[in-house]
Design a protein around this motif. Structure first.
Motif, PDB file in Angstrom:
ATOM      1  N   LEU A 175     -41.002 -31.074  98.525  1.00 33.10           N
ATOM      2  CA  LEU A 175     -40.497 -32.762  98.275  1.00 33.10           C
ATOM      3  C   LEU A 175     -41.540 -33.054  97.266  1.00 33.10           C
ATOM      4  CD1 LEU A 175     -39.470 -33.031 101.633  1.00 33.10           C
ATOM      5  CD2 LEU A 175     -38.211 -33.522  99.495  1.00 33.10           C
ATOM      6  N   ARG A 176     -42.556 -32.537  97.314  1.00 29.41           N
ATOM      7  CA  ARG A 176     -43.608 -33.576  96.668  1.00 29.41           C
ATOM      8  C   ARG A 176     -43.526 -34.428  95.521  1.00 29.41           C
ATOM      9  NH1 ARG A 176     -45.972 -27.898  95.541  1.00 29.41           N
ATOM     10  NH2 ARG A 176     -45.427 -27.026  93.568  1.00 29.41           N
ATOM     11  N   LYS A 177     -42.600 -34.032  95.083  1.00 25.77           N
ATOM     12  CA  LYS A 177     -41.903 -34.867  93.996  1.00 25.77           C
ATOM     13  C   LYS A 177     -41.594 -36.437  93.561  1.00 25.77           C
ATOM     14  CE  LYS A 177     -41.307 -31.061  89.742  1.00 25.77           C
ATOM     15  NZ  LYS A 177     -39.895 -30.504  89.523  1.00 25.77           N
ATOM     16  N   ALA A 178     -41.179 -36.252  95.317  1.00 31.66           N
ATOM     17  CA  ALA A 178     -40.322 -37.649  95.940  1.00 31.66           C
ATOM     18  C   ALA A 178     -41.791 -38.961  96.003  1.00 31.66           C
ATOM     19  CB  ALA A 178     -39.685 -37.447  96.836  1.00 31.66           C
ATOM     20  N   PHE A 179     -42.887 -38.350  96.197  1.00 32.05           N
ATOM     21  CA  PHE A 179     -44.156 -39.204  97.145  1.00 32.05           C
ATOM     22  C   PHE A 179     -44.712 -39.420  95.367  1.00 32.05           C
ATOM     23  CE2 PHE A 179     -42.850 -36.920  99.950  1.00 32.05           C
ATOM     24  CZ  PHE A 179     -42.613 -37.729 101.065  1.00 32.05           C
ATOM     25  N   ASP A 180     -45.611 -41.172  95.655  1.00 31.43           N
ATOM     26  CA  ASP A 180     -46.902 -41.550  94.585  1.00 31.43           C
ATOM     27  C   ASP A 180     -48.355 -41.926  95.401  1.00 31.43           C
ATOM     28  OD1 ASP A 180     -48.699 -41.522  92.888  1.00 31.43           O
ATOM     29  OD2 ASP A 180     -46.914 -43.168  91.250  1.00 31.43           O
ATOM     30  N   PHE A 181     -48.996 -40.365  95.871  1.00 29.09           N
ATOM     31  CA  PHE A 181     -50.300 -40.800  96.918  1.00 29.09           C
ATOM     32  C   PHE A 181     -50.837 -41.681  96.088  1.00 29.09           C
ATOM     33  CE2 PHE A 181     -48.232 -37.147  99.486  1.00 29.09           C
ATOM     34  CZ  PHE A 181     -47.953 -37.960 100.325  1.00 29.09           C
ATOM     35  N   SER A 182     -51.028 -42.071  95.095  1.00 29.69           N
ATOM     36  CA  SER A 182     -51.444 -43.202  94.163  1.00 29.69           C
ATOM     37  C   SER A 182     -51.565 -44.868  93.914  1.00 29.69           C
ATOM     38  CB  SER A 182     -52.161 -42.174  92.872  1.00 29.69           C
ATOM     39  OG  SER A 182     -50.826 -42.257  92.100  1.00 29.69           O
TER      40      SER A 182
END
Length: 205
Positions: A175-182
């Motif tokens: 699911l990581r493409k759904a997030f932007d931790f920057s």
């Protein structure tokens, strides 16, 4: 992991595997989740299931389901938990309005019909639609990667027989493409749980 449910009493047969594992104490009434929010002491993972009247299954209405979910998410957004929360909103089916796209065939179990899936988080990419093919196992994979160091539940080594032909999380896309931790964390967006003028805009069947 605590499962918060909108029911005061639960039949053991509804949670057979949980009962056999001696984990029934992890199943709590939904009110306990709100108490945990108020105390800033929510579990690392909560699985929240609506009761029948709010499940959007007939005879329950979609409006009741929307009100239930919106109120629940509003409570999380108003709490200190929001800054580190990822909410995955999904359905086990979609009220009989089944999708017209043939599911991808992975093995004899396949993916099943497509259902909506929403990611709500201060770290979700705003206005983004992720076209990655996901499954419910993608949620489990993220939890296992985050809290179990990537350990998987292998059907060949589990204490009970498991009909799965493979480790489903290993097949699931992440699911990581759904997030932007920057990015700058998104502010809460508190919505009206009942935005209609009418008391009940749609008939109950």
């Amino acid at each position: 992991m605590t499962q918060a449910v909108d029911m005061q009493k639960l039949e053991d047969t509804m949670f057979d595997t949980v009962r056999k594992d001696g984990e029934l104490a992890n199943i709590q009434p939904l009110g306990h989740f709100f108490q945990d929010l108020a105390k800033d002491d929510v579990p690392a993972v909560s699985w929240i299931v609506p009761g029948e009247s709010s499940s959007e299954h007939p005879p329950g209405t979609v409006t009741n389901g929307q009100t239930y979910v919106t109120g629940l998410i509003n409570s999380i957004m108003r709490s200190s938990a929001w800054s580190s929360t990822a909410i995955f909103l999904s359905w086990d089916d979609w009220g009989g309005f089944y999708d017209h796209v043939v599911p991808e065939r992975l093995d004899r179990m396949g993916y099943g019909l497509r259902v909506p899936g929403l990611v709500i988080s201060p770290w979700a990419k705003p206005g983004s639609i992720d076209h990655t093919t996901l499954s419910f196992d993608s949620y489990l994979k993220l939890i296992e990667d985050r809290f179990l160091g990537g350990a998987r539940l292998d059907p060949k080594t589990m204490s009970r027989p498991d009909s799965r032909p493979s480790v489903r999380e290993d097949l699931a896309n992440p699911l990581r493409k759904a997030f932007d931790f920057s990015q700058q964390p998104l502010d809460p967006l508190v919505l009206d749980p009942w935005p209609w003028k009418e008391k009940e805009p749609y008939p109950s069947f």
